[in-house]
Design a protein around this motif. Structure first.
Motif, PDB file in Angstrom:
ATOM      1  N   ASP A  51       7.278 -28.564  35.132  1.00 52.23           N
ATOM      2  CA  ASP A  51       5.978 -28.787  35.753  1.00 52.23           C
ATOM      3  C   ASP A  51       6.078 -29.681  36.999  1.00 52.23           C
ATOM      4  N   PRO A 174       2.198 -31.536  30.369  1.00 47.37           N
ATOM      5  CA  PRO A 174       2.310 -30.688  31.555  1.00 47.37           C
ATOM      6  C   PRO A 174       1.001 -29.953  31.825  1.00 47.37           C
ATOM      7  N   SER A 176       1.138 -27.159  33.534  1.00 48.99           N
ATOM      8  CA  SER A 176       1.562 -25.753  33.448  1.00 48.99           C
ATOM      9  C   SER A 176       2.930 -25.716  32.786  1.00 48.99           C
TER      10      SER A 176
END
Length: 184
Positions: A51, A174, A176
């Motif tokens: 991330d 995170p 993503s």
């Protein structure tokens, strides 16, 4: 306890062939054996950045074990110098409890911390080299210390699934599951 397959399911297959690591030479240069989960990660993936924040160092970059071992020692020198002047450091345990206590020693001191990664915020991602390598636990440091009572794969799977919240990391990490793989 997380398995290597759990991490692979989260981040996907390797996109690049990882550099080879001369484990016997590297461990001889370091003067200690390294955890099996770390070796498995290095044999499967190149360097990883999770991330765009949490970076894991591949021990085969550079390819020379002596250079890698010296780099693993040198990266700890600023921490060692800073800690020489501090008797007490803020410590946060994995349950969020806080205490003032002495910091962990720094490798190559017995039971010292050894770095395996770093974040973009300057957090040092370390092992506490206490016990057998597969029993090493994770320590995160950036002026404060946080200790996770699990190994590398447990930690990575835990933080990536947000089942483990490191209080030194951003609360939204995170955001993503983007994972950058690189050979540098």
């Amino acid at each position: 306890m997380a398995e290597f397959a759990d991490l692979r399911a989260l981040i996907g297959p390797p996109e690049l062939r990882p550099p080879s690591v001369l484990w016997e030479s590297l461990e001889a240069e370091l003067g200690l054996a390294l955890p099996a989960d770390y070796k498995m990660l290095a044999e499967t993936y190149p360097s990883l950045k999770f991330d765009d924040f949490l970076g894991w160092f591949h021990p085969g970059i550079p390819a020379d074990p002596a250079t890698t071992a010296q780099g693993m020692k040198d990266v700890l020198e600023p921490l060692r110098v800073r800690l020489e002047g501090e008797e007490w450091i803020d410590f946060i345990d994995e349950n969020g409890g806080r205490a003032k206590r002495s910091p962990f020693p720094v490798y190559p001191e017995p039971r010292g911390v050894l770095q395996w990664g770093m974040t973009d915020n300057g957090d040092r991602c370390l092992w506490l080299t206490s016990g057998a390598p597969d029993e090493w636990t994770i320590v995160i440091e950036r002026s404060r210390w946080w200790h996770f009572q699990g190994g590398l794969i447990d930690f990575l799977v835990g933080v990536l699934t947000q089942q483990v919240q490191c209080p030194l990391f951003p609360t939204d990490f995170p955001e993503s599951m983007d994972v950058e793989q690189s050979l540098d």
